[in-house]
Motif scaffolding. Structure first.
Motif, PDB file in Angstrom:
ATOM      1  N   ASP A  39     -27.817 -68.365   4.183  1.00  0.00           N
ATOM      2  CA  ASP A  39     -28.004 -66.946   3.883  1.00  0.00           C
ATOM      3  C   ASP A  39     -28.905 -66.274   4.922  1.00  0.00           C
ATOM      4  OD1 ASP A  39     -26.384 -67.110   1.653  1.00  0.00           O
ATOM      5  OD2 ASP A  39     -28.045 -67.486   0.272  1.00  0.00           O
TER       6      ASP A  39
ATOM      7  N   ASP B  54     -20.242 -57.380   1.207  1.00  0.00           N
ATOM      8  CA  ASP B  54     -19.238 -57.525   0.158  1.00  0.00           C
ATOM      9  C   ASP B  54     -18.263 -58.656   0.474  1.00  0.00           C
ATOM     10  OD1 ASP B  54     -20.381 -55.485  -1.276  1.00  0.00           O
ATOM     11  OD2 ASP B  54     -18.952 -53.953  -0.640  1.00  0.00           O
TER      12      ASP B  54
ATOM     13  N   THR C  49     -20.045 -72.196   3.045  1.00  0.00           N
ATOM     14  CA  THR C  49     -19.169 -73.002   2.194  1.00  0.00           C
ATOM     15  C   THR C  49     -19.328 -74.485   2.499  1.00  0.00           C
ATOM     16  OG1 THR C  49     -17.528 -71.237   1.961  1.00  0.00           O
ATOM     17  CG2 THR C  49     -16.766 -73.488   1.616  1.00  0.00           C
TER      18      THR C  49
ATOM     19  N   ASP D  33      -8.201 -69.908 -10.404  1.00  0.00           N
ATOM     20  CA  ASP D  33      -9.150 -70.699 -11.193  1.00  0.00           C
ATOM     21  C   ASP D  33      -9.156 -72.153 -10.724  1.00  0.00           C
ATOM     22  OD1 ASP D  33      -9.880 -68.522 -12.716  1.00  0.00           O
ATOM     23  OD2 ASP D  33      -8.505 -68.984 -14.367  1.00  0.00           O
TER      24      ASP D  33
ATOM     25  N   ASP E 147     -10.913 -72.338  -7.332  1.00  0.00           N
ATOM     26  CA  ASP E 147     -12.350 -72.109  -7.475  1.00  0.00           C
ATOM     27  C   ASP E 147     -13.071 -73.344  -7.990  1.00  0.00           C
ATOM     28  OD1 ASP E 147     -12.156 -69.507  -6.597  1.00  0.00           O
ATOM     29  OD2 ASP E 147     -12.272 -68.593  -8.586  1.00  0.00           O
TER      30      ASP E 147
ATOM     31  N   TYR F 155     -11.118 -56.486  -4.910  1.00  0.00           N
ATOM     32  CA  TYR F 155     -12.298 -56.431  -4.032  1.00  0.00           C
ATOM     33  C   TYR F 155     -13.121 -55.175  -4.332  1.00  0.00           C
ATOM     34  CZ  TYR F 155     -14.515 -55.478   0.578  1.00  0.00           C
ATOM     35  OH  TYR F 155     -15.369 -55.173   1.607  1.00  0.00           O
TER      36      TYR F 155
ATOM     37  N   ASP G 142     -20.085 -61.987  -0.010  1.00  0.00           N
ATOM     38  CA  ASP G 142     -20.196 -62.304  -1.433  1.00  0.00           C
ATOM     39  C   ASP G 142     -18.862 -62.778  -2.004  1.00  0.00           C
ATOM     40  OD1 ASP G 142     -22.855 -61.614  -1.396  1.00  0.00           O
ATOM     41  OD2 ASP G 142     -22.552 -59.600  -2.228  1.00  0.00           O
ATOM     42  N   LEU G 143     -17.779 -62.080  -1.636  1.00  0.00           N
ATOM     43  CA  LEU G 143     -16.452 -62.451  -2.141  1.00  0.00           C
ATOM     44  C   LEU G 143     -16.074 -63.846  -1.672  1.00  0.00           C
ATOM     45  CD1 LEU G 143     -13.802 -61.604  -3.585  1.00  0.00           C
ATOM     46  CD2 LEU G 143     -13.006 -60.739  -1.374  1.00  0.00           C
ATOM     47  N   TRP G 144     -16.288 -64.125  -0.386  1.00  0.00           N
ATOM     48  CA  TRP G 144     -15.926 -65.434   0.154  1.00  0.00           C
ATOM     49  C   TRP G 144     -16.861 -66.523  -0.343  1.00  0.00           C
ATOM     50  CZ3 TRP G 144     -15.062 -63.182   5.731  1.00  0.00           C
ATOM     51  CH2 TRP G 144     -13.812 -62.531   5.748  1.00  0.00           C
ATOM     52  N   SER G 145     -18.068 -66.159  -0.761  1.00  0.00           N
ATOM     53  CA  SER G 145     -18.974 -67.148  -1.337  1.00  0.00           C
ATOM     54  C   SER G 145     -18.568 -67.481  -2.770  1.00  0.00           C
ATOM     55  CB  SER G 145     -20.417 -66.624  -1.311  1.00  0.00           C
ATOM     56  OG  SER G 145     -20.864 -66.437   0.015  1.00  0.00           O
ATOM     57  N   GLN G 146     -18.101 -66.465  -3.515  1.00  0.00           N
ATOM     58  CA  GLN G 146     -17.654 -66.689  -4.893  1.00  0.00           C
ATOM     59  C   GLN G 146     -16.356 -67.486  -4.939  1.00  0.00           C
ATOM     60  OE1 GLN G 146     -17.372 -62.754  -6.628  1.00  0.00           O
ATOM     61  NE2 GLN G 146     -19.485 -62.273  -6.051  1.00  0.00           N
ATOM     62  N   HIS G 147     -15.513 -67.277  -3.945  1.00  0.00           N
ATOM     63  CA  HIS G 147     -14.233 -67.991  -3.856  1.00  0.00           C
ATOM     64  C   HIS G 147     -14.217 -68.700  -2.496  1.00  0.00           C
ATOM     65  CE1 HIS G 147     -12.866 -65.684  -7.374  1.00  0.00           C
ATOM     66  NE2 HIS G 147     -13.378 -64.635  -6.771  1.00  0.00           N
TER      67      HIS G 147
END
Length: 248
Positions: A225, A106, A171, A38, A41, A86, A109-114
């Motif tokens: 993107d 996937d 990022t 957290d 992030d 994941y 998306d994961l690396w974009s969220q974190h």
């Protein structure tokens, strides 16, 4: 194996060390790792320190060191924790290309969220259950293709290396937007006319023609993107050439 590496493996696999057996601790390691995620992030990786996590947990810094030996090990635990959660998208097709595309999407998306993962993922990944579960799942994209096992591993590495670079670029673009308070589209709208005054088609014919065409489509000077989508298709095209070489 050095002592800290052994401790890290014990932590990754949630194996209690001899000194901790029989002791009941107030916090779980998962609680600490989730808190650290957290912080990374919201505040970025630079804010991730043992002191900062301890403060967020309401515990002393020295107490936190009884759970994890240092920031590096904590970071590895965070990565493995996220990889364990994941999303393993069920395969709805038997084609390797569709499966590989899903793997790439996937991860992106994961690396974009974190976003911190794209800059912090080590070249020697932590050998925890999350990393191994993710690796096992992603290898299924190349299961049954006409490649050797070594080439299957290399194909997955090739794919994820591209995704890692694309996610890192996205990022960095997001950090620029956040720090400046200006979106790419707003920056382009403000600076495009000023640039046009200095850059003439006679002097830079290709740059002006192609740059304007790309800018009209994306609405900005750079669309991470769109760059990811284009690059992913070309990466998969390259793997397809390798597959066809075996079939010919």
């Amino acid at each position: 194996m050095c002592e800290r590496s052994a401790i890290e493996l014990q932590l990754l696999w949630r194996k209690p060390g001899p000194e901790s057996r029989g002791r009941r601790k107030k916090y779980s390691l998962d609680d600490i790792v989730a808190t650290a995620i957290d912080i990374a992030d919201v505040e970025g990786l630079a804010a991730l320190t043992i002191r900062r996590v301890a403060s967020a947990m309401g515990m002393s810094t020295m107490n936190l060191y009884t759970y994890v030996p240092g920031t590096k090990e904590l970071l590895h635990l965070m990565i493995d924790y996220l990889y364990l959660s994941y999303p393993q998208r069920p395969s709805e097709t038997s084609g390797w290309r569709s499966k590989a595309e899903a793997v790439a999407e996937d991860n992106y998306d994961l690396w974009s969220q974190h976003a911190w993962i794209a800059t912090a993922a080590p070249s020697r990944p932590p050998l925890g259950p999350g990393v191994l579960r993710k690796y096992e799942h992603e290898l299924h994209a190349f299961d049954g293709v006409p490649l050797s096992d070594v080439e299957k591993d290399a194909a997955l590495t090739y794919l994820l290396t591209f995704v890692h670079g694309a996610a890192r670029a996205a990022t960095e673009a997001a950090e620029v937007r956040k720090s400046s308070g200006v979106t790419n589209a707003e920056w382009w709208e403000a600076n495009g006319p000023l640039l046009a005054e200095s850059v003439t088609p006679e002097e830079y014919p290709l740059a002006t023609r192609i740059g304007e065409a790309a800018g009209m489509v994306s609405g900005s000077a750079y669309d991470p993107d769109a760059a990811f989508r284009f690059g992913l298709e070309r990466t998969l095209d390259g793997l397809a050439v390798l597959m066809d070489r075996y079939r010919s």
